[in-house]
Design a protein around this motif. Structure first.
Motif, PDB file in Angstrom:
ATOM      1  N   ARG A 145       0.811  -1.227   0.000  1.00  0.00           N
ATOM      2  CA  ARG A 145       0.000   0.000   0.000  1.00  0.00           C
ATOM      3  C   ARG A 145       0.845   1.278   0.000  1.00  0.00           C
ATOM      4  O   ARG A 145       0.592   2.172  -0.820  1.00  0.00           O
ATOM      5  CB  ARG A 145      -0.979  -0.018   1.174  1.00  0.00           C
ATOM      6  CG  ARG A 145      -2.070  -1.073   1.014  1.00  0.00           C
ATOM      7  CD  ARG A 145      -3.129  -0.989   2.117  1.00  0.00           C
ATOM      8  NE  ARG A 145      -3.927  -2.190   2.179  1.00  0.00           N
ATOM      9  CZ  ARG A 145      -4.866  -2.538   1.303  1.00  0.00           C
ATOM     10  NH1 ARG A 145      -5.117  -1.765   0.281  1.00  0.00           N
ATOM     11  NH2 ARG A 145      -5.541  -3.660   1.452  1.00  0.00           N
ATOM     12  N   LYS A 149       1.023   4.046  -3.015  1.00  0.00           N
ATOM     13  CA  LYS A 149       0.695   5.444  -2.715  1.00  0.00           C
ATOM     14  C   LYS A 149       1.813   6.378  -3.161  1.00  0.00           C
ATOM     15  O   LYS A 149       1.565   7.474  -3.667  1.00  0.00           O
ATOM     16  CB  LYS A 149       0.412   5.604  -1.221  1.00  0.00           C
ATOM     17  CG  LYS A 149      -0.055   6.988  -0.855  1.00  0.00           C
ATOM     18  CD  LYS A 149      -0.419   7.090   0.608  1.00  0.00           C
ATOM     19  CE  LYS A 149      -0.897   8.509   0.916  1.00  0.00           C
ATOM     20  NZ  LYS A 149      -1.216   8.661   2.324  1.00  0.00           N
ATOM     21  N   ASN A 154      -3.368   3.072  -6.114  1.00  0.00           N
ATOM     22  CA  ASN A 154      -4.057   2.426  -4.995  1.00  0.00           C
ATOM     23  C   ASN A 154      -4.086   0.930  -5.216  1.00  0.00           C
ATOM     24  O   ASN A 154      -4.191   0.474  -6.354  1.00  0.00           O
ATOM     25  CB  ASN A 154      -5.504   2.921  -4.869  1.00  0.00           C
ATOM     26  CG  ASN A 154      -5.584   4.362  -4.443  1.00  0.00           C
ATOM     27  OD1 ASN A 154      -4.899   4.783  -3.527  1.00  0.00           O
ATOM     28  ND2 ASN A 154      -6.416   5.130  -5.132  1.00  0.00           N
TER      29      ASN A 154
END
Length: 156
Positions: A145, A149, A154
């Protein structure tokens, strides 16, 4: 389409006529040009729903199953407009390297990952050595994640 079937013109032709998405896996001894031409064969049959899957190429290295061709991924991103899915499980051949390769793939901005997961890899009927258990996959997902980012993507 599995890596070993990538050259099967009968399969490619039928997939070109189908309307379902096609995931075309690169053969371990296939050049980038051959890979793209196989995809173009499907596209020329009318199916525009083709995804490319890099799963590693054969090199002289013996400590991993294959070598994940990240240079080839950059080439494909630059010279095609097809979605790219990478398979770090098959490239590495061992669970311990899947997380590192997955993070590298996400950092490159690929469109998807194929990661093999099994509730108990030790009893998996095939490819047991490369599979993550559920806890390992959950941990991997959490490390992906922030990488996604950082490049404006995403994880879904």
């Amino acid at each position: 389409i599995g890596a070993k079937s990538m050259y099967d013109h009968g399969i490619l032709k039928k997939c070109g006529k189908a309307k379902q998405p096609v995931l075309l896996k690169r053969g371990f001894g296939t050049t980038l040009q051959e890979f793209v031409q196989a995809a173009e064969f499907i596209l020329s049959g009318g199916n525009q729903n083709v995804m490319l899957c890099e799963r590693g190429i054969r090199t002289f290295e013996t400590k991993t199953r294959f070598t994940l061709d990240l240079c080839g991924v950059s080439y494909l991103k630059e010279h095609t407009n097809l979605p790219l899915v990478l398979d770090p499980s098959h490239a590495m051949g061992y669970a311990y390297g899947v997380a590192d390769l997955s993070r590298a793939c996400v950092a490159m901005g690929v469109d998807g990952l194929l990661v093999e997961v099994h509730p108990n890899p030790a009893v998996a009927k095939s490819d047991a050595s490369q599979q993550l258990n559920h806890e390992q996959f959950k941990d991997l997902l959490e490390t992906l994640r922030p990488v996604a980012k950082a490049i404006g993507r995403n994880i879904i």
